[in-house]
Structure formats: structure tokens, C-alpha cells
Design an enzyme around this catalytic site. Structure first.
Site, PDB file in Angstrom:
ATOM      1  N   ARG A  12      -7.936  -2.752  -3.590  1.00 31.18           N
ATOM      2  CA  ARG A  12      -6.495  -2.483  -3.649  1.00 31.18           C
ATOM      3  C   ARG A  12      -6.266  -0.988  -3.869  1.00 31.18           C
ATOM      4  O   ARG A  12      -5.937  -0.268  -2.950  1.00 31.18           O
ATOM      5  CB  ARG A  12      -5.822  -3.341  -4.726  1.00 31.18           C
ATOM      6  N   ASP A  13      -6.500  -0.483  -5.066  1.00 30.71           N
ATOM      7  CA  ASP A  13      -6.352   0.958  -5.297  1.00 30.71           C
ATOM      8  C   ASP A  13      -7.313   1.730  -4.399  1.00 30.71           C
ATOM      9  O   ASP A  13      -6.999   2.815  -3.900  1.00 30.71           O
ATOM     10  CB  ASP A  13      -6.621   1.291  -6.769  1.00 30.71           C
ATOM     11  N   HIS A  16      -6.305   3.376  -0.980  1.00 29.59           N
ATOM     12  CA  HIS A  16      -5.741   4.723  -0.845  1.00 29.59           C
ATOM     13  C   HIS A  16      -6.792   5.716  -0.357  1.00 29.59           C
ATOM     14  O   HIS A  16      -6.493   6.625   0.416  1.00 29.59           O
ATOM     15  CB  HIS A  16      -5.196   5.205  -2.188  1.00 29.59           C
ATOM     16  N   SER A 166      -1.400   6.326 -13.651  1.00 27.49           N
ATOM     17  CA  SER A 166      -1.406   6.546 -12.202  1.00 27.49           C
ATOM     18  C   SER A 166      -1.675   7.990 -11.816  1.00 27.49           C
ATOM     19  O   SER A 166      -2.194   8.265 -10.734  1.00 27.49           O
ATOM     20  CB  SER A 166      -0.057   6.124 -11.606  1.00 27.49           C
ATOM     21  N   HIS A 195      -5.573   1.057 -17.135  1.00 28.89           N
ATOM     22  CA  HIS A 195      -5.853   1.425 -15.741  1.00 28.89           C
ATOM     23  C   HIS A 195      -5.955   2.942 -15.720  1.00 28.89           C
ATOM     24  O   HIS A 195      -4.948   3.647 -15.826  1.00 28.89           O
ATOM     25  CB  HIS A 195      -4.731   0.941 -14.820  1.00 28.89           C
ATOM     26  N   HIS A 197      -7.424   6.780 -14.192  1.00 25.93           N
ATOM     27  CA  HIS A 197      -7.850   7.555 -13.023  1.00 25.93           C
ATOM     28  C   HIS A 197      -8.696   8.733 -13.481  1.00 25.93           C
ATOM     29  O   HIS A 197      -8.588   9.196 -14.619  1.00 25.93           O
ATOM     30  CB  HIS A 197      -6.641   8.026 -12.202  1.00 25.93           C
ATOM     31  N   TYR A 286       1.378  11.520  -9.125  1.00 29.22           N
ATOM     32  CA  TYR A 286       0.934  10.190  -8.682  1.00 29.22           C
ATOM     33  C   TYR A 286      -0.296  10.340  -7.785  1.00 29.22           C
ATOM     34  O   TYR A 286      -0.258  11.060  -6.787  1.00 29.22           O
ATOM     35  CB  TYR A 286       2.095   9.548  -7.917  1.00 29.22           C
TER      36      TYR A 286
END
Length: 336
Positions: A12-13, A16, A166, A195, A197, A286
């Protein structure tokens, strides 16, 4: 301590990182490998969730339904999960995903807009699904305000609410403060998720701090595959979790093999901390804006970092990808 719930977001992520282009056969292979490696849940959809395929976010090579069906064919142990952003995905699409075998959903909103998720969370609960609230760009709300938003999601029926970094902008103390603020207002039975990054090279550290503060659901991906510099690399996090003595069900070597053999070869741009992705975290942008900003930089002869810094200054959020071209044009005119 409570056993960790490892939520893989490669499919999913991670979309990108490859511009939402993945053949169902490739997705099926990765999903099967993740299932065999013992992750608790596997999230599948366009990078921007159900119905994210568009000119604004980027068209997918396939439909969400093709991807979900491919995963459902091979996932037998993990919970098949998807992401839904109200205003992009609809309740009808959530219901269709459920008919295809999706049993868990994360309903995502901007950090200060939890109220728009109430109907979607409620309907998911009616369907008998596991439901998480996903407060994106969590760095843009102070801990107390973010916790207030988390409470709205809990009241709507969410079993879990995430601190969702995000932009890869949170530091360890930022994560600690937000998790503690959640715990102060959420019911004891409500789980908390993280979550992270990698934009500031803190995804594993932030996830570890979160667990130390009581988080049980941890998002991670093979080779960190995800937007920007990627997500928390699942193989690295599981190694640390094992050293810490935390209970989980994952096979470290199987995850390492899947990361190196199945995922890294897919990357047309390295998923790593570099001058562009570090700037995402530094400016609080983002993470999925990366590819859009790089494309605009090439088209208008600009430094991607200049675009990202201005995007951060304007506090653009997910859904405003089209504004990146405006930012580029403004930068051009200001230096004409």
C-alpha cells in the site's frame, strides 16, 4: 508485555515508491512471502487508499480490486487490510473490499479532521471488520489536539488509533509525547499504533520509542518500501524487537530475503535517505509528494529541495498534490 501486531504496508504505502505500478502476479508473490514470514496483517491498495488511482494522486497500473483479489488468493494467516481516505474512497468501496476478503481497514484523515471518518468507521464496525483510525501528518497537531482527534475516532468505533508520521517529521520525543497524550484520553482497551517514515532516519527509533510507551501495532515494510525515504524497514525493526525480547510472530531471515529478493529490484528510484527525502522530513512535507515534486523540478528546471521547502512553508497536505506545480511556477516567477 503484549504481543506486537506487525502491520506490513509494502503493498500500500510501498506503491508510492513505484508510482502505483505493480502487476497482480508480483503482488501475489510478495503477499505470499509476507504471509509465510508471519506478519499479522498485510495492507493492499493504491498508495492513497481505495479509489486513489487518479490524475491527482497518480494512476495505478491495476485496480484496487485486482490487487486485493491477488492478495486474497494467497494470504491464509495474516489479516488482509486496506486503507480508506474519506473523500477519496467511499463506503460502497469499503463494502466491496469486504466482499473480496478484506477484514481490516484503516480509515485515514488529516490530523485535525477525524470527524469526517465517523461514518466510515461506523460502517466498518457494522461489517465486523477490525478498524483503525489513521491520523496523518501527526506532526501538524500538538499532542493534546491530536489526542482529542484520536478520541473522536475511538468514539466512532475504532479499535486502534495511529500516530501517523506521514512527513517523517517526528523525533523520538515528539512520538513519546503524542503516544502519552493518546493514553491519557483513550480507553484502556483501545490500542495505539505507530506509522513511521524514514525521512530523518528515525523510523526504527521512533517505532521503538512508541512500543516502549505502550504501542502494540507497528507499521513497517519490506526494505522500508514506501513514500519518501520509505517506511520503517520491517526486517530492521524485527531484528531490534527480537533483541529487546518483544514477542512477535515474524521470521527475520524470511523478511530479509523478501526485502532483498522481491522488493528492492522493483525500485526505479532508490528508497533511501538522500537530499530530497531528507528535505521532506526537515520541512515536514507529506512523503508521497516526493515523486510529484521531482517531476515538477525536472519540468521547470528547479532544485527539488526548493520546491519541498516552499511546500512545507505553505503547509500543504495530502490531496493538494496539484499545488506543487503552482509552487514551482511561483518560484520561477520570483527569480525571473
Amino acid at each position: 508485555m503484549t504481543r506486537l501486531y506487525i502491520q506490513d504496508v509494502t503493498l500500500r504505502d510501498g506503491m508510492h515508491a513505484i508510482r502505483h505500478r505493480l502487476a497482480p502476479a508480483q503482488l501475489r508473490t510478495i503477499a505470499a512471502a509476507l504471509d509465510a514470514a508471519g506478519v499479522d496483517a498485510i495492507e493492499v491498495s493504491h498508495g492513497d487508499g481505495l479509489a486513489g488511482s487518479s490524475l491527482t494522486y497518480g494512476p495505478g497500473s491495476n485496480t484496487d480490486w485486482e490487487w486485493i483479489t491477488a492478495a486474497a488468493d494467497v494470504v491464509t494467516n495474516a489479516k488482509l487490510t486496506t486503507l480508506l481516505l474519506p473523500g477519496i474512497g467511499t463506503i460502497a468501496e469499503l463494502e466491496h473490499a469486504h466482499t473480496l476478503g478484506v477484514r481490516s481497514v484503516r480509515v485515514a484523515t488529516h490530523a485535525t479532521e477525524a470527524d469526517i471518518a465517523v461514518q466510515h468507521i461506523s460502517r466498518a464496525r457494522e461489517l465486523g471488520m477490525d478498524v483503525s483510525g489513521f491520523l496523518m501528518m501527526s506532526h501538524m497537531a500538538a499532542p493534546a489536539e491530536l489526542a482529542r482527534q484520536a478520541k473522536l475516532m475511538e468514539q466512532a468505533g475504532a479499535h486502534c488509533v495511529y500516530v501517523t508520521d506521514s512527513g517523517g517529521r517526528l523525533t523520538m520525543s515528539d512520538v513519546r509525547d503524542r503516544v502519552r497524550a493518546y493514553r491519557d484520553v483513550l480507553d484502556e482497551a483501545t490500542q495505539i499504533g505507530i506509522h513511521a517514515h524514514e525521512n530523518l532516519s528515525l523510523s526504527v527509533a521512533n517505532s521503538v520509542v512508541a512500543v516502549e510507551e505502550g504501542v502494540t501495532r507497528v507499521d513497517a515494510s519490506l526494505a522500508g518500501q514506501g513514500a519518501g525515504a520509505g517506511n520503517c524497514p520491517i526486517e530492521a525493526f524485527i531484528a531490534v524487537a527480537t533483541l529487546q525480547g518483544w514477542e512477535h510472530g515474524c521470521d527475520l531471515f524470511a523478511l530479509q530475503d523478501s526485502a532483498d529478493d522481491l522488493v528492492r529490484p522493483l525500485q526505479d528510484r532508490p528508497v533511501q535517505v538522500d537530499r530530497e527525502t531528507l528535505t521532506l522530513g526537515y520541512a515536514g512535507v507529506y512523503s508521497s509528494f516526493l515523486r510529484h515534486a521531482e517531476r515538477a523540478a525536472i519540468e521547470y528546471g528547479l532544485d527539488t529541495r526548493r520546491i519541498l521547502l516552499e511546500v512545507g512553508k505553505r503547509e500543504l497536505v495530502g490531496g493538494q498534490e496539484d499545488m506543487i506545480v503552482d509552487v514551482a511556477l511561483d518560484l520561477l516567477s520570483s527569480h525571473a
